[in-house]
Write a protein that holds these residues in place. Structure first.
Motif, PDB file in Angstrom:
ATOM      1  N   LEU A 126       0.847  -1.184   0.000  1.00  0.00           N
ATOM      2  CA  LEU A 126       0.000   0.000   0.000  1.00  0.00           C
ATOM      3  C   LEU A 126       0.885   1.237   0.000  1.00  0.00           C
ATOM      4  O   LEU A 126       1.913   1.283   0.682  1.00  0.00           O
ATOM      5  CB  LEU A 126      -0.902   0.037   1.234  1.00  0.00           C
ATOM      6  CG  LEU A 126      -2.201  -0.785   1.204  1.00  0.00           C
ATOM      7  CD1 LEU A 126      -1.920  -2.273   1.130  1.00  0.00           C
ATOM      8  CD2 LEU A 126      -3.058  -0.471   2.433  1.00  0.00           C
ATOM      9  N   GLU A 127       0.491   2.254  -0.770  1.00  0.00           N
ATOM     10  CA  GLU A 127       1.253   3.500  -0.798  1.00  0.00           C
ATOM     11  C   GLU A 127       0.336   4.645  -1.188  1.00  0.00           C
ATOM     12  O   GLU A 127      -0.702   4.449  -1.854  1.00  0.00           O
ATOM     13  CB  GLU A 127       2.424   3.391  -1.768  1.00  0.00           C
ATOM     14  CG  GLU A 127       2.050   2.932  -3.163  1.00  0.00           C
ATOM     15  CD  GLU A 127       3.265   2.525  -3.989  1.00  0.00           C
ATOM     16  OE1 GLU A 127       4.384   2.559  -3.467  1.00  0.00           O
ATOM     17  OE2 GLU A 127       3.080   2.173  -5.169  1.00  0.00           O
ATOM     18  N   LEU A 128       0.710   5.845  -0.749  1.00  0.00           N
ATOM     19  CA  LEU A 128      -0.041   7.040  -1.118  1.00  0.00           C
ATOM     20  C   LEU A 128       0.431   7.553  -2.464  1.00  0.00           C
ATOM     21  O   LEU A 128       1.643   7.591  -2.743  1.00  0.00           O
ATOM     22  CB  LEU A 128       0.138   8.121  -0.062  1.00  0.00           C
ATOM     23  CG  LEU A 128      -0.535   7.837   1.288  1.00  0.00           C
ATOM     24  CD1 LEU A 128      -0.045   8.831   2.334  1.00  0.00           C
ATOM     25  CD2 LEU A 128      -2.056   7.927   1.146  1.00  0.00           C
ATOM     26  N   THR A 133       5.774   6.221   1.820  1.00  0.00           N
ATOM     27  CA  THR A 133       4.625   5.957   2.688  1.00  0.00           C
ATOM     28  C   THR A 133       4.985   5.034   3.845  1.00  0.00           C
ATOM     29  O   THR A 133       5.629   4.002   3.664  1.00  0.00           O
ATOM     30  CB  THR A 133       3.473   5.324   1.871  1.00  0.00           C
ATOM     31  OG1 THR A 133       3.187   6.164   0.751  1.00  0.00           O
ATOM     32  CG2 THR A 133       2.230   5.169   2.725  1.00  0.00           C
ATOM     33  N   GLU A 134       4.504   5.425   5.004  1.00  0.00           N
ATOM     34  CA  GLU A 134       4.600   4.572   6.193  1.00  0.00           C
ATOM     35  C   GLU A 134       3.220   3.952   6.418  1.00  0.00           C
ATOM     36  O   GLU A 134       2.223   4.661   6.561  1.00  0.00           O
ATOM     37  CB  GLU A 134       5.001   5.418   7.393  1.00  0.00           C
ATOM     38  CG  GLU A 134       4.980   4.673   8.718  1.00  0.00           C
ATOM     39  CD  GLU A 134       5.154   5.606   9.894  1.00  0.00           C
ATOM     40  OE1 GLU A 134       4.730   5.222  11.008  1.00  0.00           O
ATOM     41  OE2 GLU A 134       5.687   6.716   9.713  1.00  0.00           O
ATOM     42  N   VAL A 135       3.113   2.604   6.412  1.00  0.00           N
ATOM     43  CA  VAL A 135       1.835   1.892   6.519  1.00  0.00           C
ATOM     44  C   VAL A 135       1.769   1.193   7.871  1.00  0.00           C
ATOM     45  O   VAL A 135       2.698   0.501   8.283  1.00  0.00           O
ATOM     46  CB  VAL A 135       1.671   0.855   5.392  1.00  0.00           C
ATOM     47  CG1 VAL A 135       0.334   0.126   5.539  1.00  0.00           C
ATOM     48  CG2 VAL A 135       1.777   1.531   4.028  1.00  0.00           C
ATOM     49  N   THR A 160      -3.689   2.564   8.318  1.00  0.00           N
ATOM     50  CA  THR A 160      -3.400   4.005   8.234  1.00  0.00           C
ATOM     51  C   THR A 160      -2.132   4.170   7.411  1.00  0.00           C
ATOM     52  O   THR A 160      -1.213   3.351   7.485  1.00  0.00           O
ATOM     53  CB  THR A 160      -3.207   4.641   9.618  1.00  0.00           C
ATOM     54  OG1 THR A 160      -2.132   3.993  10.281  1.00  0.00           O
ATOM     55  CG2 THR A 160      -4.465   4.538  10.448  1.00  0.00           C
ATOM     56  N   LEU A 161      -2.097   5.235   6.606  1.00  0.00           N
ATOM     57  CA  LEU A 161      -0.947   5.520   5.744  1.00  0.00           C
ATOM     58  C   LEU A 161      -0.535   6.975   5.974  1.00  0.00           C
ATOM     59  O   LEU A 161      -1.409   7.877   6.033  1.00  0.00           O
ATOM     60  CB  LEU A 161      -1.294   5.300   4.271  1.00  0.00           C
ATOM     61  CG  LEU A 161      -1.727   3.887   3.847  1.00  0.00           C
ATOM     62  CD1 LEU A 161      -3.246   3.707   3.999  1.00  0.00           C
ATOM     63  CD2 LEU A 161      -1.345   3.638   2.376  1.00  0.00           C
ATOM     64  N   ARG A 162       0.781   7.195   6.084  1.00  0.00           N
ATOM     65  CA  ARG A 162       1.299   8.560   6.267  1.00  0.00           C
ATOM     66  C   ARG A 162       2.419   8.804   5.264  1.00  0.00           C
ATOM     67  O   ARG A 162       3.284   7.942   5.075  1.00  0.00           O
ATOM     68  CB  ARG A 162       1.816   8.749   7.686  1.00  0.00           C
ATOM     69  CG  ARG A 162       0.756   8.663   8.767  1.00  0.00           C
ATOM     70  CD  ARG A 162       1.334   8.839  10.161  1.00  0.00           C
ATOM     71  NE  ARG A 162       0.284   8.828  11.179  1.00  0.00           N
ATOM     72  CZ  ARG A 162      -0.199   7.705  11.733  1.00  0.00           C
ATOM     73  NH1 ARG A 162       0.287   6.521  11.354  1.00  0.00           N
ATOM     74  NH2 ARG A 162      -1.149   7.795  12.647  1.00  0.00           N
ATOM     75  N   ILE A 170      -5.000   5.933  -2.748  1.00  0.00           N
ATOM     76  CA  ILE A 170      -4.248   4.858  -2.104  1.00  0.00           C
ATOM     77  C   ILE A 170      -4.041   3.761  -3.143  1.00  0.00           C
ATOM     78  O   ILE A 170      -5.015   3.245  -3.708  1.00  0.00           O
ATOM     79  CB  ILE A 170      -4.992   4.299  -0.875  1.00  0.00           C
ATOM     80  CG1 ILE A 170      -5.147   5.374   0.190  1.00  0.00           C
ATOM     81  CG2 ILE A 170      -4.275   3.076  -0.311  1.00  0.00           C
ATOM     82  CD1 ILE A 170      -6.003   4.950   1.364  1.00  0.00           C
TER      83      ILE A 170
END
Length: 622
Positions: free
Chosen positions: A540-542, A555-557, A566-568, A583
Motif C-alpha cells: 500500500l502507498e499514497l 509511505t509509512e503503513v 493508516t498511511l502517512r 491509495i
C-alpha cells in the motif's frame, strides 16, 4: 333495497357444522344490510331443517326453503338462485365457512374492477386440502396462464347478470361434479375474472365421518359421460389449439383419468372393462400430444393404456399405484424414469415416453450463508433433485462470465446440505478469475443406477435471506495473484453473483485522508482505509494524481486490528496544481488506485494543492 350479495347455502344433513357455517356469515365485516342468506334444505333428516328455521326466525335477511332430497347440491343451489335478490351471488357449502372479511373484500374487488367472477383464497381445514393455493391477488386473470381454472367448485363471487345472461345453472341429481359445467360456462363467458389472495376467504372442512360428497361412491361410467359433456362444452367455447389444451388437461386430471384410481382397481373385471370402454373414445378424441406430454407419468400411462385398449396393463399399473408399489424414480441414460410396471418390457406396447419424468424433476434449493474465510468464499445451503433418491446426489457451483465457465465442486451430505469454497485467485483452472461479473449457478446430479450417464439439473444459485451487504475485498496473495472480489445478490430475483475486479462495488469505499500543512515543513498526508482480507504481502502507498501524472509518496503503513490501515506520507516536491490523493494497492498481477474522500467532508475527494514556487524533484509516470 336489494342486498349486494346473496349467500346461497344448500343444506343436507350437516347439523354439526351449521352453527360454524352460518356464524361465519353473521360475523362478516360487510354490514348485514348488504347481504342476505338463502338456505335451501334438501330433505335433511338430522335436525338441520329445524335448526335453519330457528336461525331465520328473527333475521329478516335470512330465507329458508325446504324441499325433498334431490341427491346432490345442484337442485338446492338452483332453487337458491331463483330466490336470491342480490347483485352478486356466493355459493357456500354448509359444512364449510367464510373468513371474516371474505364478502367485503370480494365485493370490493368486483366493484373496483368490474369483475364478473371473483375468486377468494381457499384454505383447508380438518385435514382437507385446498385444491389450489392462490397466492397473489390480481384484478384481471386469464384462464390460460393462471391456476384459477384448476378450481371449478362453486364457492366464488358471481355477478348476477352473468348468471342470468348465460342461464347458468347447476346439474341436478348429481352428487359429484355438479358445479363444473356451471363454472366452466361462467368462466368462459366472464368479461373479467379477479382473485383476492391476501385473505383466507373460504375454509374447506373435512367431515369426521368422511361424508363429504367427494368421498361418496360414484357411478363411474356416468361420471365419465358427464366429464365428456364438459369437454364438449369447452370445445364449444375455445377453438382447438394450445389454449384449449390447457383447459382440457385440467379435465383429464379431474373428471377423466381420476376415475382410474384405487376404486377402479377394486372393481371386478367386467366392471373395469366397462369403465375403460367408456373412457377410450373420450381419450382418443381429446388427448392431444401436447396434453399427453403435460401429464405426469402415472396419468400418461393410464391415458396410453386407455387409448390403446390395454386393460390388463392398465389394471396392473393402477394396482401398483394403489398398493404403494411404485418407488422413487430411477436414472438411466441421463434421464429420470417412473418405475411403473412394464418399463422397457419388449413384450408390451408401452413406449418410454409414458415413463419419462425428467421434466418434472426439479432442483430444490435453499441458501444458508455466504462466508469469507481468509479470502475464500464459503457457500453453504441445501439442495436436492426431487423425485429421486437423495443418496449419491452430487453438487457443484458453476461460474459463468460470457463464454467462460468454471466448476467448483461442493461437499454434500446425505441430508442435502452442501458446502462449496470459491477462491477467486484460483478458481479458473488454478488461476484467477478474470475481471467482470460472474453469475453463479448450482448444479446437482443424481447417479444412474447402472453407473451410466447421471441426470443433472442446473439453476441460478439463490442468495441467503437476508443477503449480506456486498463488500469488495482482496483475495489471494503469496504464490497466488491478488484479486479484488465481492459477492452480491442481483435484483429482483436474488441470484448470487461475483463481482471480480470490484467493478460494481468499490474497493475501500471508506478511504479518507487529511492534509496537514506545516509552517516550516512539507505537507503531510494521513489516510485510512479498510481492505477486508488484505494479505500480508500486499503493498500500500499514497499516490498523487494530476491528469496522467503520478507522484508516489514515501509511505509509512500501519496495519491496525482486522483489515484497517493508516498511511502517512510527506510531499517532497511536485509541480503546481490540485493533486488528487489516492491509495495504491499492489500485489502479484494486481494494481489499483483507490479514490480517497476528504476526511473533513466525505462528499468531496481529498486533494493536495501545490503552489507555483514548488520545484519538481520526483516524478513517476506509471
Amino acid at each position: 333495497m336489494n342486498p349486494r350479495v346473496s349467500v346461497v347455502v344448500p343444506v343436507h344433513n350437516t347439523a354439526p357444522y351449521l352453527e360454524r357455517c352460518f356464524g361465519s356469515v353473521l360475523s362478516q365485516s360487510l354490514g348485514q344490510d348488504h347481504w342476505e342468506v338463502v338456505a335451501v334444505d334438501d330433505g335433511s333428516t338430522d335436525g338441520s331443517a329445524a335448526w335453519l328455521d330457528d336461525f331465520a326466525r328473527e333475521r329478516a335477511n335470512v330465507t329458508v326453503v325446504h324441499q325433498e332430497a334431490s341427491g346432490g347440491a345442484g337442485k338446492p343451489r338452483n332453487v337458491g338462485i331463483e330466490h336470491a335478490r342480490g347483485e352478486f351471488l356466493f355459493f357456500l357449502d354448509s359444512d364449510d365457512h367464510l373468513g371474516p372479511q371474505a364478502l367485503e373484500r370480494l365485493l370490493a374487488m368486483a366493484d373496483e374492477h368490474g369483475s364478473d367472477v371473483v375468486y377468494g383464497r381457499i384454505v383447508g381445514g380438518g385435514g382437507r386440502p385446498a385444491p389450489v393455493d392462490l397466492r397473489r391477488s390480481n384484478p384481471d386473470v386469464s384462464l390460460f396462464d393462471s391456476p384459477v381454472y384448476w378450481t371449478l367448485a362453486a364457492y366464488k363471487l358471481w355477478r348476477r347478470t352473468l348468471i342470468d345472461g348465460h342461464r347458468l345453472r347447476f346439474v341436478e341429481n348429481r352428487l359429484r361434479g355438479e358445479d363444473v359445467p356451471f363454472s366452466v360456462k361462467g368462466l368462459l363467458n366472464a368479461r373479467r375474472i379477479s382473485v383476492v389472495a391476501d385473505h383466507d376467504c373460504y375454509v374447506l372442512e373435512g367431515r369426521e365421518d368422511n361424508s363429504n360428497a367427494s368421498e361418496q361412491d360414484i357411478d363411474w361410467v356416468d361420471h365419465l359421460r358427464h366429464g365428456e359433456s364438459i369437454l364438449h362444452l369447452v370445445g364449444e367455447h375455445v377453438p382447438a389449439g394450445a389454449d384449449r389444451d390447457k383447459l382440457v388437461e385440467r379435465h383429464f386430471h379431474g373428471e377423466i383419468l381420476s376415475v382410474f384410481g384405487s376404486h377402479f382397481a377394486a372393481l371386478d373385471e367386467e366392471e373395469r372393462a366397462m369403465v375403460a370402454k367408456t373412457a377410450r373414445p373420450v381419450v382418443q378424441e381429446w388427448l392431444t400430444d401436447r396434453i399427453f406430454q403435460a401429464l405426469p407419468p402415472r396419468l400418461r400411462l393410464r391415458a396410453h393404456c386407455l387409448r390403446e385398449g390395454l386393460l390388463e396393463e392398465l389394471t396392473h399399473i393402477v394396482r401398483a399405484d394403489a398398493g404403494g408399489e411404485v418407488g422413487p424414480a430411477v436414472v438411466r441414460d441421463g434421464r429420470a424414469w417412473a418405475p411403473y410396471p412394464y418399463f422397457r418390457d419388449g413384450t408390451r406396447a408401452l413406449p418410454d415416453a409414458c415413463y419419462d419424468l425428467t421434466s418434472r424433476v426439479v432442483l430444490r434449493q435453499s441458501a444458508h450463508a455466504w462466508t469469507w474465510e481468509d479470502g475464500v468464499l464459503a457457500v453453504t445451503g441445501n439442495a436436492a433433485l426431487t423425485l429421486l433418491p437423495a443418496a449419491g446426489q452430487q453438487a457443484a457451483l458453476v461460474l459463468r462470465n460470457g463464454a467462460a465457465e468454471h466448476r467448483v465442486p461442493a461437499v454434500r451430505t446425505e441430508n442435502g446440505d452442501y458446502r462449496a469454497e470459491v477462491d477467486p485467485a484460483r478458481a479458473a483452472g488454478a488461476g484467477p478469475l478474470s475481471d467482470g461479473n460472474w453469475t453463479v449457478r448450482l448444479e446437482v446430479g443424481a447417479p444412474a443406477e447402472d453407473g451410466g450417464e447421471p441426470l443433472t439439473k442446473i439453476a441460478w444459485l439463490s442468495a441467503p435471506e437476508p443477503a449480506p451487504l456486498p463488500v469488495a475485498r482482496l483475495t489471494g496473495g503469496g504464490d497466488a495473484p491478488l484479486v479484488a472480489a465481492a459477492v452480491y445478490a442481483s435484483e429482483p430475483h436474488r441470484h448470487t453473483n461475483l463481482d471480480i475486479g470490484a467493478q460494481r462495488h468499490r474497493l475501500g469505499p471508506d478511504a479518507c485522508a487529511a492534509v496537514a500543512r506545516r509552517p516550516l515543513g512539507a505537507p503531510r498526508v494521513t489516510a485510512a482505509v479498510t481492505l477486508p482480507d488484505c494479505p500480508e504481502d500486499a503493498e500500500l502507498e499514497l499516490v498523487l494524481a494530476l491528469g496522467e501524472q503520478r507522484v508516489v509518496l514515501e509511505t509509512e503503513v500501519t496495519r491496525l486490528s482486522g483489515s484497517r490501515f493508516t498511511l502517512r506520507g510527506t510531499l517532497a516536491h511536485a509541480s503546481e496544481g490540485r493533486w488528487e490523493i489516492r491509495i495504491r494497492v499492489r500485489g502479484r498481477g494486481f494494481s489499483r488506485d483507490v479514490p480517497v474522500a476528504d476526511a473533513g467532508d466525505r462528499t468531496a475527494g481529498a486533494v493536495l494543492d501545490v503552489p507555483a514556487h514548488w520545484k519538481w524533484t520526483r516524478r513517476l509516470t506509471l
